[in-house]
Design a protein around this motif. Sequence first.
Motif, PDB file in Angstrom:
ATOM      1  N   ALA A  43       6.841  -5.976  -4.014  1.00  0.00           N
ATOM      2  CA  ALA A  43       5.964  -6.489  -2.973  1.00  0.00           C
ATOM      3  C   ALA A  43       4.371  -6.431  -3.904  1.00  0.00           C
ATOM      4  O   ALA A  43       3.726  -7.407  -3.741  1.00  0.00           O
ATOM      5  N   ARG A  44       4.332  -5.387  -4.559  1.00  0.00           N
ATOM      6  CA  ARG A  44       3.069  -5.368  -5.174  1.00  0.00           C
ATOM      7  C   ARG A  44       2.815  -6.566  -6.430  1.00  0.00           C
ATOM      8  O   ARG A  44       1.612  -7.178  -6.570  1.00  0.00           O
ATOM      9  N   GLY A  78      15.165   3.441  -4.179  1.00  0.00           N
ATOM     10  CA  GLY A  78      15.237   2.118  -3.525  1.00  0.00           C
ATOM     11  C   GLY A  78      13.916   1.649  -3.127  1.00  0.00           C
ATOM     12  O   GLY A  78      13.363   0.446  -3.147  1.00  0.00           O
ATOM     13  N   GLU A  79      13.083   2.544  -2.556  1.00  0.00           N
ATOM     14  CA  GLU A  79      11.898   2.150  -1.769  1.00  0.00           C
ATOM     15  C   GLU A  79      10.885   1.817  -2.928  1.00  0.00           C
ATOM     16  O   GLU A  79      10.205   0.710  -2.672  1.00  0.00           O
ATOM     17  N   ALA A  80      10.777   2.714  -4.100  1.00  0.00           N
ATOM     18  CA  ALA A  80       9.968   2.038  -5.130  1.00  0.00           C
ATOM     19  C   ALA A  80      10.193   0.678  -5.737  1.00  0.00           C
ATOM     20  O   ALA A  80       9.430   0.102  -6.067  1.00  0.00           O
ATOM     21  N   ASP A  81      11.688   0.361  -5.771  1.00  0.00           N
ATOM     22  CA  ASP A  81      11.915  -0.835  -6.557  1.00  0.00           C
ATOM     23  C   ASP A  81      11.462  -2.008  -5.535  1.00  0.00           C
ATOM     24  O   ASP A  81      10.846  -2.924  -6.063  1.00  0.00           O
ATOM     25  N   VAL A  82      11.544  -1.971  -4.101  1.00  0.00           N
ATOM     26  CA  VAL A  82      11.116  -2.889  -3.329  1.00  0.00           C
ATOM     27  C   VAL A  82       9.606  -3.074  -3.298  1.00  0.00           C
ATOM     28  O   VAL A  82       8.980  -3.928  -3.108  1.00  0.00           O
ATOM     29  N   SER A 120       0.844  -1.489  -0.043  1.00  0.00           N
ATOM     30  CA  SER A 120      -0.083   0.112  -0.136  1.00  0.00           C
ATOM     31  C   SER A 120       0.882   1.237   0.105  1.00  0.00           C
ATOM     32  O   SER A 120       1.938   1.464   0.840  1.00  0.00           O
ATOM     33  N   ARG A 121       0.527   2.252  -0.761  1.00  0.00           N
ATOM     34  CA  ARG A 121       1.188   3.491  -0.643  1.00  0.00           C
ATOM     35  C   ARG A 121       0.721   4.573   0.431  1.00  0.00           C
ATOM     36  O   ARG A 121       1.486   5.668   0.649  1.00  0.00           O
ATOM     37  N   ARG A 122      -0.292   4.011   1.166  1.00  0.00           N
ATOM     38  CA  ARG A 122      -0.812   4.846   2.293  1.00  0.00           C
ATOM     39  C   ARG A 122       0.194   4.597   3.355  1.00  0.00           C
ATOM     40  O   ARG A 122      -0.022   5.435   4.546  1.00  0.00           O
ATOM     41  N   HIS A 123       1.286   3.932   3.403  1.00  0.00           N
ATOM     42  CA  HIS A 123       2.200   3.609   4.660  1.00  0.00           C
ATOM     43  C   HIS A 123       3.397   3.855   3.995  1.00  0.00           C
ATOM     44  O   HIS A 123       4.091   3.130   2.876  1.00  0.00           O
ATOM     45  N   ALA A 124       4.289   4.458   4.818  1.00  0.00           N
ATOM     46  CA  ALA A 124       5.561   4.811   4.523  1.00  0.00           C
ATOM     47  C   ALA A 124       6.582   3.439   4.871  1.00  0.00           C
ATOM     48  O   ALA A 124       5.889   2.782   5.714  1.00  0.00           O
ATOM     49  N   TRP A 125       7.764   3.347   4.257  1.00  0.00           N
ATOM     50  CA  TRP A 125       8.338   2.084   4.386  1.00  0.00           C
ATOM     51  C   TRP A 125       8.822   1.987   5.957  1.00  0.00           C
ATOM     52  O   TRP A 125       9.345   3.043   6.496  1.00  0.00           O
ATOM     53  N   ALA A 126       8.914   0.802   6.488  1.00  0.00           N
ATOM     54  CA  ALA A 126       9.433   0.721   7.911  1.00  0.00           C
ATOM     55  C   ALA A 126      11.068   0.834   7.682  1.00  0.00           C
ATOM     56  O   ALA A 126      11.416   0.104   6.635  1.00  0.00           O
ATOM     57  N   HIS A 130       1.988  10.102  15.403  1.00  0.00           N
ATOM     58  CA  HIS A 130       2.739  11.039  14.828  1.00  0.00           C
ATOM     59  C   HIS A 130       3.002  10.876  13.149  1.00  0.00           C
ATOM     60  O   HIS A 130       2.562  12.116  12.523  1.00  0.00           O
ATOM     61  N   SER A 131       2.830   9.786  12.932  1.00  0.00           N
ATOM     62  CA  SER A 131       3.226   9.443  11.408  1.00  0.00           C
ATOM     63  C   SER A 131       2.926   7.896  11.230  1.00  0.00           C
ATOM     64  O   SER A 131       3.076   7.034  12.258  1.00  0.00           O
ATOM     65  N   TYR A 132       2.997   7.635   9.837  1.00  0.00           N
ATOM     66  CA  TYR A 132       3.180   6.057   9.615  1.00  0.00           C
ATOM     67  C   TYR A 132       4.449   5.449   9.369  1.00  0.00           C
ATOM     68  O   TYR A 132       4.590   4.409   9.310  1.00  0.00           O
TER      69      TYR A 132
END
Length: 823
Positions: free
Chosen positions: A820-821, A812-816, A716-722, A787-789
């Motif tokens: 997942a998607r 790098g975040e987009a690639d991973v 989901s794009r609603r959550h930032a990466w951990a 505070h944030s996701y």
Amino acid sequence: MTLYAPARKTTHHKTNRPRAQRPHGPPSGPRRFRIAGADLSASVAVFLIALPLSLGIALATGAPLQSGLVAAAVGGIVAGRFGGSPLQVSGPAAGLTVVTAELIQRYGWRTTCAITVLAGLAQLGLSALRVARSALAVSPAIVHGMLAGIGVTIALAQLHIVLGGTPQSSAVDNVLGLPAQLARIHPSALAISALTVTVLLSWPKLPGRAGRLVRKVPAALVAVAGATAVAVAAGLSVPRVDLPSWSSHALPGLPEGPVLGIAAGVLTITLVTSVQSLLSAVAVDKLVAARADRSRSVPRSHLDRELAGQGAANVVSGALGGLPVAGVAVRSVANVSAGAVSRTSTMLHGLWIVLAALLLVPALDLIPLAALAALVMVVGIQMVSITHIRTVTRHREVVVYAVTLAGVVLVGILEGVALGIAVAIAVALHRLARTRISREERDGNPLLHVRGQLTFLAVPRLSRALHQLPQGSHVVVELDGSFMDHAAYETLSEWTSGHLAHGGTVETTGPSGARIAEPAPAAASDSAAPTCCRPWTPWHNHQCGELPADGPTASREGPEGPDTPAEPAETRRTSGLHLASGIGKFQRNTAPLVRDELARLAREGQRPSQLFLTCADSRLVTSMITSSGPGDLFTVRNVGNLVPLPGEESGDDSVAAAIEYAVDVLQVASITVCGHSGCGAMQALLGSGPDDLAAPRTPLRRWLRHGRPSLERMASRRHAWARISGRLPADAVEQLCLTNVVQQLEHLRAYESVARRLAEGSLTLHGVYFHVGEAQAYLLSGTDEVHSYDDVFTRVMPTALAEADGRETQAGEADVRETARAS
């Protein structure tokens, strides 16, 4: 740590089964701002204390008196709203008096305001770097010594105003000018000051029931108001407060002066305000935890956010012509004691300051300056705390305290703190290098007593003492320390081998006399068991006491008769020898050490402190990771450390039953979900197709359906990466492992028993990620507020949490995320 996450609508899969309602999602309908009665009363109590103190501190610094009111209002409203410590009250602090006074004298008021703004920006930068916890590494002796030195300097300066004179520029000059000041005492100023001090000290000690009632009014307010009333009624001619019109209030200008001097001023304001605020926030947490009334839970301080709030307050205060802002212990204690339950009380106190500064100017102009000076002088004297002196003396750090105090008084704050740090380092090195080795006789046998830490510096003396012991004797080596480096261990080990080879015996004990189990080296006896397992050496992946591969074999009776050849040795080992060997080692070595503790647990029953839910992976040794023992953890292990949502267990209620039993029956105080790197369950999830999860055909696939929300959360794009210590995960598997921990914590909140305990404030949730290859544990950072996701796993260091700021790009975040998607 408790994680909050707003409820969201999932559109990936439709089902007729009703989803569990999350008990702490955002309320429906318009939100209303409500003020608790406890917050309202607490804000009034803090306001009554802050008003006279703010004026007194402004007077002591030589700044315009209105600047104290500006700083108090901004500290309450800005720092109270954006800070990370809900019940801490910020404003002009006595600990900043000396620094600010020196800056005003050297550069003027307008440049001092600009320095305050720059210091606030520096605090915002430090907050972005997440270094707030580093301030806690400063020795308490240095902090207490710094505050005591500031208190002495304040008291010496205000004493001149109390006597009717004018303070000098430094503490030394104030001491040298005191005899001349005593020769020309102003009687009216001294009388007003004496009355203020008398009321201030006697008010908290009023006896009886009536005394308990009137003591609810702050002593500072009563003392200043009483002195003002007497001065007005008697018509005394004493200097009074003179608040100029707000239209002529001085605002900051461009810094004028040497660059290095201004930079030093910015650094000093930044360090003093930051350290004082963070230590005060930690103290407020302790006060809140000790409060009897826990009907309303108050989140623990988020130190990086608190540092950002203080930085924002200093920027605004300096820009509006106010004094530097910091967390103030006196006002914070009053806020907690008055029963405040949220940051609303702090913000309201700032609002009352604003109203007083606008509406009560005629009344404030009647206050004698001698009364404010006496008030600040008493505060300065109280900063030299007898309790702190006793504490540092008990911990043998009185030298650090005294050097810091003297340095602050005689040289300056930065110089005094630097001297204190240097002395603290020297004391620590002295303690590390100081090892006392003594020999005595006990029951006719030599006893070697080693006190202190065994480092390479002590190896020569240790070796000399060991080789002076008689050969062939029974030697007891008593180690009274908590650290032994490699050089000392090798010296002791080699001497032990030699002593045993000459027919002697060695018994190694701890500080309490309890024996430290140390198997005899193989050289001492051919029949001795292997010595690979030692309690003070690292854990190894092996089995001690195994039979060698070419060892003797046993015959067994098979279909052909008793002479049938035995099965291969490797097969026998894997079919039970490891288990039997391990049980035997436990009975010989470990059982004698834990028998008393297990007997106590058998009598009293189990009382674990936390429910520890982790994966069934064989590489996760929970007791090793958490340094726990029998009775500490109530452990639940399953494939993928999954927590099925209530009603979706698919016939397997084992996890739900364990949660209910731990929370309602055992009354655990926390629940920890622990994931790990290279999790096979997460790899299986990523490799599953839609059909595998929609219509699973095997028990494993049916179980992995409970991990589907983690896969959806990651895509989901609603959550930032951990993130892990500020960096992005290495690949999609690691990202899913991290996301799964966060998601399972969210599932926990859907359980009625967990939600109830969380609302009561008697239960916390924790997330842990264990990197197997690094042997490193990471703790999920967070507070009790949303505070944030952005979920960050911070590295758990031996002494503190070390947090790094990642510099990876969004590519790098987009690639991973695409990986997942696709899964």
